[in-house]
Design an enzyme around this catalytic site. Structure first.
Site, PDB file in Angstrom:
ATOM      1  N   HIS A 190     -27.731 -35.607  12.590  1.00  0.00           N
ATOM      2  CA  HIS A 190     -28.250 -37.135  12.804  1.00  0.00           C
ATOM      3  C   HIS A 190     -28.236 -37.465  11.197  1.00  0.00           C
ATOM      4  O   HIS A 190     -28.177 -38.799  11.135  1.00  0.00           O
ATOM      5  CB  HIS A 190     -29.522 -37.352  13.393  1.00  0.00           C
ATOM      6  CG  HIS A 190     -29.436 -37.425  14.768  1.00  0.00           C
ATOM      7  ND1 HIS A 190     -28.907 -38.646  15.291  1.00  0.00           N
ATOM      8  CD2 HIS A 190     -29.102 -36.555  15.836  1.00  0.00           C
ATOM      9  CE1 HIS A 190     -28.587 -38.434  16.196  1.00  0.00           C
ATOM     10  NE2 HIS A 190     -28.682 -37.230  16.929  1.00  0.00           N
ATOM     11  N   GLU A 418     -21.172 -34.868  27.922  1.00  0.00           N
ATOM     12  CA  GLU A 418     -21.364 -34.302  26.610  1.00  0.00           C
ATOM     13  C   GLU A 418     -21.765 -32.774  27.139  1.00  0.00           C
ATOM     14  O   GLU A 418     -22.049 -32.020  26.006  1.00  0.00           O
ATOM     15  CB  GLU A 418     -22.893 -34.769  25.964  1.00  0.00           C
ATOM     16  CG  GLU A 418     -22.804 -36.049  25.730  1.00  0.00           C
ATOM     17  CD  GLU A 418     -23.944 -36.535  25.048  1.00  0.00           C
ATOM     18  OE1 GLU A 418     -24.451 -36.772  23.993  1.00  0.00           O
ATOM     19  OE2 GLU A 418     -25.014 -36.778  26.116  1.00  0.00           O
ATOM     20  N   ASP A 442     -22.195 -33.806  20.866  1.00  0.00           N
ATOM     21  CA  ASP A 442     -23.185 -32.638  21.873  1.00  0.00           C
ATOM     22  C   ASP A 442     -22.118 -32.001  22.410  1.00  0.00           C
ATOM     23  O   ASP A 442     -22.179 -30.699  22.654  1.00  0.00           O
ATOM     24  CB  ASP A 442     -23.799 -33.356  22.825  1.00  0.00           C
ATOM     25  CG  ASP A 442     -25.322 -33.559  22.026  1.00  0.00           C
ATOM     26  OD1 ASP A 442     -25.560 -32.628  21.316  1.00  0.00           O
ATOM     27  OD2 ASP A 442     -25.916 -34.706  22.197  1.00  0.00           O
ATOM     28  N   CYS A 485     -17.632 -41.973  22.007  1.00  0.00           N
ATOM     29  CA  CYS A 485     -18.460 -42.567  20.987  1.00  0.00           C
ATOM     30  C   CYS A 485     -19.132 -41.337  20.198  1.00  0.00           C
ATOM     31  O   CYS A 485     -20.174 -41.704  19.381  1.00  0.00           O
ATOM     32  CB  CYS A 485     -19.769 -43.255  21.789  1.00  0.00           C
ATOM     33  SG  CYS A 485     -20.719 -42.098  22.662  1.00  0.00           S
TER      34      CYS A 485
END
Ligand code: PEP
Ligand code: MG
Length: 556
Positions: A190, A418, A442, A485
């Site tokens: 992140h 994912e 992921d 994405c």
């Protein structure tokens, strides 16, 4: 230390300034720590530390409100009230009178409240994190340690940390941070995603970052992945000029995403909330491909009201009257913990625990409220709302989610791909929903069994791993529109490969859009397909990258 340190460049651009460190955990003062006998002085010190914490929280609240974040002020004011709680002060006095040292007395007095809250139901249990934060601030002051949290600075700085949690970055002033450098965190962590969204240059997985001294001047090159210590004025000017030349070359390709022979590939933006719209529009996004709704609620201890949610969603939908907006329902848990939606107990491995849609099974009311707010937000607007669930594993879960969407009046339900199981059985899952969006961050983490938070595993968190491409292929060929994405979409060469695999749209942090637009515009669909075939025939990630590039001669 060498003059130039190397890590993984994850957000392009150049930033120079002094290092400011994100202070780490505050250690527990040892049990049995006694003061020297002057109880009055010890008491005064403890109470003064609590008052200083309260005053600091209030002051930060004022600044948050002045910066247009009144909710932030409410949270900080509530924390200040806790620090000034008379019962807490009585507890501290009593401990000090028994001979307990000030820092330990504060720690123990908080412990009593902590237990009361932790046993008082889910929402109050979420306040435990706030309480711990206040306690750690007071203990740090008493022990002369750096106060935890994002540093304060009058001049723009380079934020250096072992790793950054979304909650740390939620309170950052983007005008003050010129670059991020972390010791941990891979390319899909992140830290990397937030840096790209904010358009802040970033280098992660940099060995020795945590030992950079506060105040050291550094030059961060987020494309090259380097951090130069004590750069000269010429070094900084040259790096800035090179970055600007590259950016202006890219800005020349405009318009909707398409290959050189006109195969349309909508280019969409990943956003965390209305504040990211400006960047999305400025970089020519044709819509939103991933609205990470949990980012709206990261810095809060209470769940958002229905009206607040509706307003946030409506603002985003209104920004793209002729486009699509793909909203992801809350993806709480693992690397994105939400205070008001705690995971059950102590999960030994949160990335494999109750996160994403699994959390929605546990809290169906939270999902229903979110879906209802989305449906209300979209009513009467022209943007096409699509809603997808994160971390879906099989067709049964997809069907459960689609039914809830339709009950709420949402016409276009989808799922993120994912989990490798969902990719492998993509045809079954496709029978239940209208679209897929592949979350390569992921998907790579789970395919390669490499936690995306661990910097040392950057080599395995690479979506060029041929096994990851093998999982993309069945999802892209399952008969429903399939976007990507994850951060893979932002790599210009990989974006071409994904299109060659049959992916129908690409969504990424807005600053990456021009680079990907240019890469697609310079290659035909057939070249993308050839690159995809070559990458899948390779045996390693490095070979896949090289093999694909050989078919993509005009990459920017
Ligand atoms: C992903 O996993 O690729 C994704 C886009 O979701 P997030 O990064 O928010 O987990
Ligand atoms: Mg994900």
């Amino acid at each position: 230390m060498p003059d130039v340190l190397r890590g993984a460049g994850v957000s392009p651009g150049v930033g120079a300034g002094p290092v400011r460190k994100l202070a780490g955990d505050v250690p527990e003062p040892p049990a049995g720590d006694r003061h020297g006998g002057d109880a009055a002085a010890e008491r005064d010190a403890a109470l003064a530390a609590l008052e200083a914490v309260a005053a600091d929280l209030e002051e930060r609240g004022e600044r948050a409100a002045a910066a247009g974040n009144p909710d932030g002020r409410d949270v900080l004011d509530a924390q200040a009230l806790m620090a000034r709680d008379p019962g807490l002060a009585d507890g501290v006095r009593a401990k000090v009178d028994e001979g307990v040292a000030a820092a330990r007395a504060v720690f123990e007095a908080f412990g009593v409240y902590r237990e009361m809250l932790a046993g008082a139901g889910e929402y109050l249990a979420a306040r435990v994190a706030d309480l711990d934060d206040i306690r750690d601030r007071a203990v740090a002051r008493l022990l002369g340690l750096p106060v935890p949290g994002v540093p304060e600075s009058d001049e723009p700085f380079v934020l250096v940390a072992r790793d950054l949690a979304p909650a740390d970055t939620a309170v950052l002033d983007p005008a003050k941070v010129v670059a991020f450098v972390t010791e941990e965190g891979g390319p899909t962590s992140h830290t990397a995603i937030i840096a790209r969204t904010m358009g802040v240059p970033a280098v992660v997985a940099l060995p020795g970052a945590a030992s950079l001294a506060d105040g050291t001047r550094v030059l961060v090159d987020g494309a090259a992945g380097t951090v130069r210590l004590d750069p000269s004025g010429e070094d900084v000017a040259a790096a800035r000029a090179a970055a600007a030349a590259r950016a202006s070359a890219l800005a020349e390709v405009t318009g909707p995403g398409a290959t050189a022979d006109g195969h349309a590939v909508p280019l969409l933006a990943n956003i965390g909330g209305p504040k990211d719209l400006e960047g999305a529009l400025a970089n020519g996004a044709e819509g939103v491909g991933l609205y990470r709704t949990e980012f709206l609620f990261l810095d809060r201890a209470t769940p958002p009201s229905d009206a607040e949610q509706e307003a946030a969603y409506r603002t985003v939908l209104e920004a793209f009257p002729a486009g699509r907006v793909v909203v992801r329902t809350l993806d709480a848990g693992a690397d994105k913990p939400l205070a008001f939606l705690p995971a059950p107990g102590d999960e030994p491995n949160p990335a494999l625990g109750e996160r994403g849609v699994r959390m929605s099974f546990r809290h169906p009311d939270v999902l229903s409220a979110q879906l209802a707010a989305l449906a209300r937000a979209a009513a009467g607007l022209t943007a096409e709302l699509r809603v997808m669930a994160p971390m879906v594993t099989d067709a049964g879960e997809a069907a459960w989610f689609a039914e809830r969407c339709r009950d709420a009046g949402i016409e276009h339900p989808g799922v993120m791909i994912e989990v490798p199981a969902a990719a492998l059985r993509a045809r079954d899952v496709a029978g239940e929903v209208e679209f897929f969006s592949i979350g390569t961050n992921d998907l790579t983490q789970y395919a390669c069994a490499a936690d995306r938070q661990v910097g040392g595993l950057a080599r395995l968190q690479d979506p060029w791993q041929p096994a990851v491409l093998d999982l993309v292929a069945p999802a892209a060929g399952a008969g429903v529109p399939c976007g990507v994405c994850g951060e893979a979409a932002a790599d210009p060469a990989l974006a071409c490969v994904l299109v060659g695999l049959g992916v129908t749209s690409l969504s990424m942090s807005a600053p990456s859009l021009p680079l990907v637009r240019a890469a697609l515009a310079r290659h035909t669909l057939e070249q993308c397909r050839a690159a995809a075939r070559a990458a899948r025939e390779a045996r390693t990630a490095e070979q896949a990258r090289d093999a694909a590039r050989a078919h993509l001669p005009a990459l920017p």
